[in-house]
Design a protein around this motif. Sequence first.
Motif, PDB file in Angstrom:
ATOM      1  N   ASN A 263     136.406 -63.493  69.933  1.00  0.00           N
ATOM      2  CA  ASN A 263     135.088 -63.434  69.316  1.00  0.00           C
ATOM      3  C   ASN A 263     134.045 -63.038  70.352  1.00  0.00           C
TER       4      ASN A 263
ATOM      5  N   ALA B 216     132.661 -72.177  54.335  1.00  0.00           N
ATOM      6  CA  ALA B 216     132.680 -71.328  55.526  1.00  0.00           C
ATOM      7  C   ALA B 216     133.881 -71.689  56.382  1.00  0.00           C
TER       8      ALA B 216
ATOM      9  N   TYR C  85     134.528 -58.621  66.510  1.00  0.00           N
ATOM     10  CA  TYR C  85     135.640 -59.023  67.367  1.00  0.00           C
ATOM     11  C   TYR C  85     136.059 -57.899  68.306  1.00  0.00           C
TER      12      TYR C  85
ATOM     13  N   VAL D  77     140.770 -65.849  69.149  1.00  0.00           N
ATOM     14  CA  VAL D  77     140.822 -66.050  67.704  1.00  0.00           C
ATOM     15  C   VAL D  77     142.255 -65.925  67.195  1.00  0.00           C
TER      16      VAL D  77
ATOM     17  N   SER E 105     135.976 -70.041  59.742  1.00  0.00           N
ATOM     18  CA  SER E 105     135.943 -69.005  60.761  1.00  0.00           C
ATOM     19  C   SER E 105     137.295 -68.921  61.463  1.00  0.00           C
ATOM     20  N   SER E 106     137.932 -67.746  61.416  1.00  0.00           N
ATOM     21  CA  SER E 106     139.215 -67.512  62.070  1.00  0.00           C
ATOM     22  C   SER E 106     139.407 -66.016  62.163  1.00  0.00           C
TER      23      SER E 106
ATOM     24  N   TYR F  74     136.600 -55.841  55.859  1.00  0.00           N
ATOM     25  CA  TYR F  74     136.213 -57.038  55.126  1.00  0.00           C
ATOM     26  C   TYR F  74     136.038 -56.680  53.656  1.00  0.00           C
TER      27      TYR F  74
ATOM     28  N   GLN G  99     137.935 -59.537  58.849  1.00  0.00           N
ATOM     29  CA  GLN G  99     137.990 -59.636  60.313  1.00  0.00           C
ATOM     30  C   GLN G  99     136.598 -59.431  60.907  1.00  0.00           C
TER      31      GLN G  99
ATOM     32  N   PRO H  32     132.937 -61.802  62.356  1.00  0.00           N
ATOM     33  CA  PRO H  32     132.427 -63.127  62.726  1.00  0.00           C
ATOM     34  C   PRO H  32     131.736 -63.801  61.543  1.00  0.00           C
ATOM     35  N   LEU H  33     131.667 -65.128  61.603  1.00  0.00           N
ATOM     36  CA  LEU H  33     131.095 -65.888  60.500  1.00  0.00           C
ATOM     37  C   LEU H  33     129.643 -65.509  60.250  1.00  0.00           C
TER      38      LEU H  33
ATOM     39  N   GLN I  47     140.719 -64.302  59.942  1.00  0.00           N
ATOM     40  CA  GLN I  47     140.285 -63.888  58.603  1.00  0.00           C
ATOM     41  C   GLN I  47     139.182 -64.844  58.173  1.00  0.00           C
ATOM     42  N   THR I  48     137.956 -64.502  58.490  1.00  0.00           N
ATOM     43  CA  THR I  48     136.814 -65.360  58.165  1.00  0.00           C
ATOM     44  C   THR I  48     136.595 -65.399  56.661  1.00  0.00           C
TER      45      THR I  48
END
Length: 321
Positions: free
Chosen positions: A182, A285, A162, A188, A287-288, A269, A307, A309-310, A290-291
């Motif tokens: 993203n 899954a 991000y 996001v 995605s936000s 993370y 924090q 990406p997925l 806080q993935t």
Amino acid sequence: MISRLYRSILCGAFLLAGSSVVSAQQNSEQTENGADWFNRMAVALTELNFEASLVHAHGDQIEPFQWLQGNDPDAGSAELLIQMNGPDFRILRVDDRVAHFNTSASNYALKSDSITAILPAAFAEPFERLSHSYQVTVGGGARVLGRNAQHIRILSRDSQRYSYSLWIDRKHGMPLKVIMLNQSGDVVEQVQLTSLSVRETAPEIMTEIKNIEMPPMLEDLRVKRPTQYDAHPRWAPQGFRLLSQQSHTLVVDSTPVDHYLFSDGLAEYSVYVAELTEGMETDLALSSSQTLFSKRYNNFLVTVVGQVPLAMAQRIATEVK
């Protein structure tokens, strides 16, 4: 089960830079000026006395907050964040102790010198600590909250995590607007101040709240201790390093887990490894900002949240062996 696991875990962008070509000297100048603006923001977030209101938007949620900070050479530093809608939720920092007060959950405290519910802790530190994984560039001027603001962009060097756009008050250095994006440039998460009052002395309420009885401290999670399961992370994205590892139980449902915490200075993370039991959902899954990604590995449930990406979270979980 996994939703309770996610709630418990939560308790404990690529920006398009434009197509114009600039010289190496201009790039260097922009980076230097951008770092200067970032560092000015870091000083403001740690030294100013202020009262502010803000809106925090993430996903389909828009939450208003009141935010106060006071610094006194003799009495020390205090900071208060109050959620204005829904259940009464407040975060109070007194010096290096941060307490979470929630009418719908147990109160607890952590050792920290900043409140990270709205802005990353790295925003209150020198940019030099991020320079190995991020670069900062200067955008144009703008009016935000009726104030003259400077736009800067924080971009990941590998375009695999991000990024941020920030609008900083030219007078005081406070962040007036922050957008997390993203790799595709989609928003996001964002924070927008709706009022700001900077004072020479600490707000009166800060003196009163420093006398509030603090809740018990949670066990420090940023330590390295032996873990109990054979499965553990084998890969981390470039720039991320392991800050801590240990076995503990989750706050909400007391599930025993091995917990690994990684950071690149700005993003963090966690990897959680738990024994798979009946009723646990797998292959989730979300995605936000806080993935969340979870998958089954043999007899374990591996969950990555943070924090990132997925796609990065999926790779991290897959590399747990």
